[in-house]
Design a protein around this motif. Structure first.
Motif, PDB file in Angstrom:
ATOM      1  N   ARG A   9       0.834  -1.188   0.000  1.00  0.00           N
ATOM      2  CA  ARG A   9       0.000   0.000   0.000  1.00  0.00           C
ATOM      3  C   ARG A   9       0.875   1.246   0.000  1.00  0.00           C
ATOM      4  NH1 ARG A   9      -2.843  -3.259   3.778  1.00  0.00           N
ATOM      5  NH2 ARG A   9      -1.872  -2.147   5.508  1.00  0.00           N
ATOM      6  N   PRO A  10       0.718   2.136  -0.980  1.00  0.00           N
ATOM      7  CA  PRO A  10       1.510   3.368  -1.016  1.00  0.00           C
ATOM      8  C   PRO A  10       1.360   4.167   0.276  1.00  0.00           C
ATOM      9  CG  PRO A  10       0.313   3.075  -3.073  1.00  0.00           C
ATOM     10  CD  PRO A  10      -0.204   2.030  -2.129  1.00  0.00           C
ATOM     11  N   GLY A  11       2.470   4.763   0.700  1.00  0.00           N
ATOM     12  CA  GLY A  11       2.460   5.579   1.904  1.00  0.00           C
ATOM     13  C   GLY A  11       2.756   4.822   3.179  1.00  0.00           C
ATOM     14  N   SER A  12       2.915   3.511   3.105  1.00  0.00           N
ATOM     15  CA  SER A  12       3.148   2.721   4.316  1.00  0.00           C
ATOM     16  C   SER A  12       4.638   2.538   4.577  1.00  0.00           C
ATOM     17  CB  SER A  12       2.455   1.360   4.205  1.00  0.00           C
ATOM     18  OG  SER A  12       2.912   0.641   3.073  1.00  0.00           O
ATOM     19  N   THR A  13       4.938   2.082   5.796  1.00  0.00           N
ATOM     20  CA  THR A  13       6.309   1.782   6.209  1.00  0.00           C
ATOM     21  C   THR A  13       6.462   0.274   6.270  1.00  0.00           C
ATOM     22  OG1 THR A  13       6.495   3.829   7.482  1.00  0.00           O
ATOM     23  CG2 THR A  13       8.035   2.065   8.020  1.00  0.00           C
ATOM     24  N   VAL A  14       7.424  -0.248   5.535  1.00  0.00           N
ATOM     25  CA  VAL A  14       7.561  -1.685   5.317  1.00  0.00           C
ATOM     26  C   VAL A  14       8.961  -2.138   5.692  1.00  0.00           C
ATOM     27  CG1 VAL A  14       7.566  -3.482   3.532  1.00  0.00           C
ATOM     28  CG2 VAL A  14       5.866  -1.645   3.445  1.00  0.00           C
ATOM     29  N   PHE A  15       9.058  -3.293   6.329  1.00  0.00           N
ATOM     30  CA  PHE A  15      10.366  -3.922   6.552  1.00  0.00           C
ATOM     31  C   PHE A  15      10.496  -5.114   5.618  1.00  0.00           C
ATOM     32  CE2 PHE A  15      14.015  -5.933   8.187  1.00  0.00           C
ATOM     33  CZ  PHE A  15      14.688  -5.005   8.969  1.00  0.00           C
ATOM     34  N   LEU A  16      11.583  -5.140   4.860  1.00  0.00           N
ATOM     35  CA  LEU A  16      11.915  -6.274   3.996  1.00  0.00           C
ATOM     36  C   LEU A  16      13.128  -6.972   4.597  1.00  0.00           C
ATOM     37  CD1 LEU A  16      11.644  -4.658   0.430  1.00  0.00           C
ATOM     38  CD2 LEU A  16       9.861  -5.828   1.744  1.00  0.00           C
ATOM     39  N   LEU A  19       9.404  -4.534  -6.978  1.00  0.00           N
ATOM     40  CA  LEU A  19       9.093  -3.148  -6.644  1.00  0.00           C
ATOM     41  C   LEU A  19       9.929  -2.180  -7.470  1.00  0.00           C
ATOM     42  CD1 LEU A  19       7.512  -1.229  -4.792  1.00  0.00           C
ATOM     43  CD2 LEU A  19       9.309  -1.546  -3.078  1.00  0.00           C
ATOM     44  N   ARG A  20      11.142  -2.565  -7.801  1.00  0.00           N
ATOM     45  CA  ARG A  20      11.980  -1.718  -8.649  1.00  0.00           C
ATOM     46  C   ARG A  20      11.343  -1.526 -10.034  1.00  0.00           C
ATOM     47  NH1 ARG A  20      17.987  -0.923  -9.053  1.00  0.00           N
ATOM     48  NH2 ARG A  20      18.354  -0.180 -11.168  1.00  0.00           N
ATOM     49  N   LEU A  21      10.645  -2.540 -10.512  1.00  0.00           N
ATOM     50  CA  LEU A  21      10.006  -2.448 -11.819  1.00  0.00           C
ATOM     51  C   LEU A  21       8.821  -1.493 -11.816  1.00  0.00           C
ATOM     52  CD1 LEU A  21       9.941  -6.192 -12.917  1.00  0.00           C
ATOM     53  CD2 LEU A  21      11.630  -4.454 -13.512  1.00  0.00           C
ATOM     54  N   THR A  22       8.078  -1.471 -10.709  1.00  0.00           N
ATOM     55  CA  THR A  22       6.895  -0.610 -10.597  1.00  0.00           C
ATOM     56  C   THR A  22       6.941   0.088  -9.238  1.00  0.00           C
ATOM     57  OG1 THR A  22       5.676  -2.302 -11.848  1.00  0.00           O
ATOM     58  CG2 THR A  22       4.384  -0.512 -10.889  1.00  0.00           C
ATOM     59  N   PRO A  23       7.718   1.151  -9.129  1.00  0.00           N
ATOM     60  CA  PRO A  23       7.894   1.803  -7.822  1.00  0.00           C
ATOM     61  C   PRO A  23       6.601   2.425  -7.308  1.00  0.00           C
ATOM     62  CG  PRO A  23       9.590   2.488  -9.393  1.00  0.00           C
ATOM     63  CD  PRO A  23       8.522   1.776 -10.172  1.00  0.00           C
ATOM     64  N   MET A  24       6.522   2.560  -5.988  1.00  0.00           N
ATOM     65  CA  MET A  24       5.446   3.303  -5.354  1.00  0.00           C
ATOM     66  C   MET A  24       6.016   4.012  -4.128  1.00  0.00           C
ATOM     67  SD  MET A  24       3.163   0.368  -3.415  1.00  0.00           S
ATOM     68  CE  MET A  24       3.007  -0.673  -4.864  1.00  0.00           C
ATOM     69  N   LYS A  25       5.273   4.974  -3.621  1.00  0.00           N
ATOM     70  CA  LYS A  25       5.750   5.762  -2.485  1.00  0.00           C
ATOM     71  C   LYS A  25       5.723   4.911  -1.219  1.00  0.00           C
ATOM     72  CE  LYS A  25       5.139  10.264  -0.259  1.00  0.00           C
ATOM     73  NZ  LYS A  25       6.524  10.693  -0.593  1.00  0.00           N
ATOM     74  N   LEU A  26       6.894   4.532  -0.724  1.00  0.00           N
ATOM     75  CA  LEU A  26       7.027   3.695   0.462  1.00  0.00           C
ATOM     76  C   LEU A  26       8.252   4.126   1.261  1.00  0.00           C
ATOM     77  CD1 LEU A  26       6.531   0.133  -1.095  1.00  0.00           C
ATOM     78  CD2 LEU A  26       4.896   1.293   0.402  1.00  0.00           C
ATOM     79  N   THR A  27       8.189   3.897   2.553  1.00  0.00           N
ATOM     80  CA  THR A  27       9.395   3.936   3.388  1.00  0.00           C
ATOM     81  C   THR A  27       9.773   2.495   3.677  1.00  0.00           C
ATOM     82  OG1 THR A  27       8.768   6.037   4.407  1.00  0.00           O
ATOM     83  CG2 THR A  27      10.414   4.701   5.549  1.00  0.00           C
ATOM     84  N   ILE A  28      10.955   2.108   3.245  1.00  0.00           N
ATOM     85  CA  ILE A  28      11.382   0.717   3.371  1.00  0.00           C
ATOM     86  C   ILE A  28      12.608   0.628   4.269  1.00  0.00           C
ATOM     87  CG2 ILE A  28      12.364  -1.259   2.148  1.00  0.00           C
ATOM     88  CD1 ILE A  28      10.549  -0.668  -0.143  1.00  0.00           C
ATOM     89  N   PHE A  29      12.497  -0.184   5.311  1.00  0.00           N
ATOM     90  CA  PHE A  29      13.615  -0.544   6.165  1.00  0.00           C
ATOM     91  C   PHE A  29      14.064  -1.942   5.776  1.00  0.00           C
ATOM     92  CE2 PHE A  29      11.700   2.813   8.538  1.00  0.00           C
ATOM     93  CZ  PHE A  29      12.691   3.367   9.352  1.00  0.00           C
TER      94      PHE A  29
END
Length: 268
Positions: A92-99, A112-122
């Motif tokens: 979901r755009p705008g969310s904070t995600v841990f990978l 995700l690199r192929l179709t970026p969206m606004k995320l904060t990723i840790f």
């Protein structure tokens, strides 16, 4: 009405899902001339998205992986990419995600690199940091700590201390093994402790693991399946494990590696 993806996007997604593909096949997939495909591939290569091969192309991979990591990453690659493709739909755009540093989770980062969206990723994964560095709309935070060379990730007390002050909307967690007793396990004690901290600091917890990981053993316990809300795996999962996951009221997503669209079932 749905908007059809542009030709370059179709090429990227096809290479992601199917691996190295000849230009004649790509031309047929996107309904374009060979000359057009050659120009498209040149453009995508200049962007660092693909590498051209003799008579075709493949998605560009990060260089410098250790041999052991690269071997694990490429094992069951079609299933891992199909799992990642299905998991991508839940972002979901705008969310904070841990990978985390699992090889299936890495495929989600590449998707995700192929179709970026606004995320904060840790992440604690150097491979994921390599993949997402400079990607538009993504704010990327890499944890600090001890480098675990075998998995190209950061672990240890410094990384755990950082997580204790954070909260993530979603955690995408890989696994070295899902043991017969339902425990999620890994061969490294520091990685297990860090993964356990991720589980404790995340709202939604999603396990990405191909079917070969179920019923296996590893030394250090991360947590248990009852801490997980969703499981994404492939249709190679045994009937016994499928029944167990359903009985645990997990949201189970089964994907066929060769299919163009994931077959999904949600059970809560």
């Amino acid at each position: 009405m749905d908007v059809l993806p542009d030709r370059l996007t179709q090429i990227r997604h096809h290479l992601y899902r199917h691996g190295t593909t000849g230009i004649h096949d790509l031309a047929r997939v996107v309904n374009a001339s060979l000359a057009t495909i050659r120009r498209d591939l040149q453009r995508l290569e200049e962007q660092g998205v693909v590498v051209r091969t003799h008579g075709g192309a493949a998605i560009a991979e990060s260089a410098g992986f250790e041999a052991g990591f690269a071997t694990r990453e490429n094992r069951g690659l079609e299933a891992k990419r199909a799992i990642a493709d299905a998991a991508f739909a839940g972002l979901r755009p705008g969310s904070t995600v841990f990978l985390d540093a699992g090889t299936t989770v890495l495929q989600l980062a590449r998707r995700l690199r192929l179709t970026p969206m606004k995320l904060t990723i840790f992440s604690n994964s150097i491979a994921i940091a390599d993949t997402l560095t400079g990607v538009e709309d993504i704010q990327l935070v890499l944890l600090g700590g001890r480098l675990r060379h075998e998995n190209r990730c950061v672990v240890g007390p410094l990384a755990r201390q950082a997580i204790e002050g954070l909260w993530f909307d979603r955690l995408y967690l890989g696994a070295s093994a899902i043991q017969p007793d339902g425990a999620i396990a890994t061969p490294d004690s520091d990685e297990a402790a860090l993964n356990a901290a991720m589980l404790a600091r995340s709202g939604e917890r999603i396990l990405l693991a191909d079917s070969s990981k179920f019923g296996c053993h590893s030394t250090y316990r991360v947590g248990t399946l009852d801490q997980i809300g969703q499981v994404h795996t492939d249709t190679g999962l045994s009937a016994d494990w499928t029944q167990r996951l359903r009985q645990m009221n997990l949201a189970l997503h089964l994907v066929a590696a060769a299919a163009s669209r994931p077959a999904e079932e949600n059970r809560r």
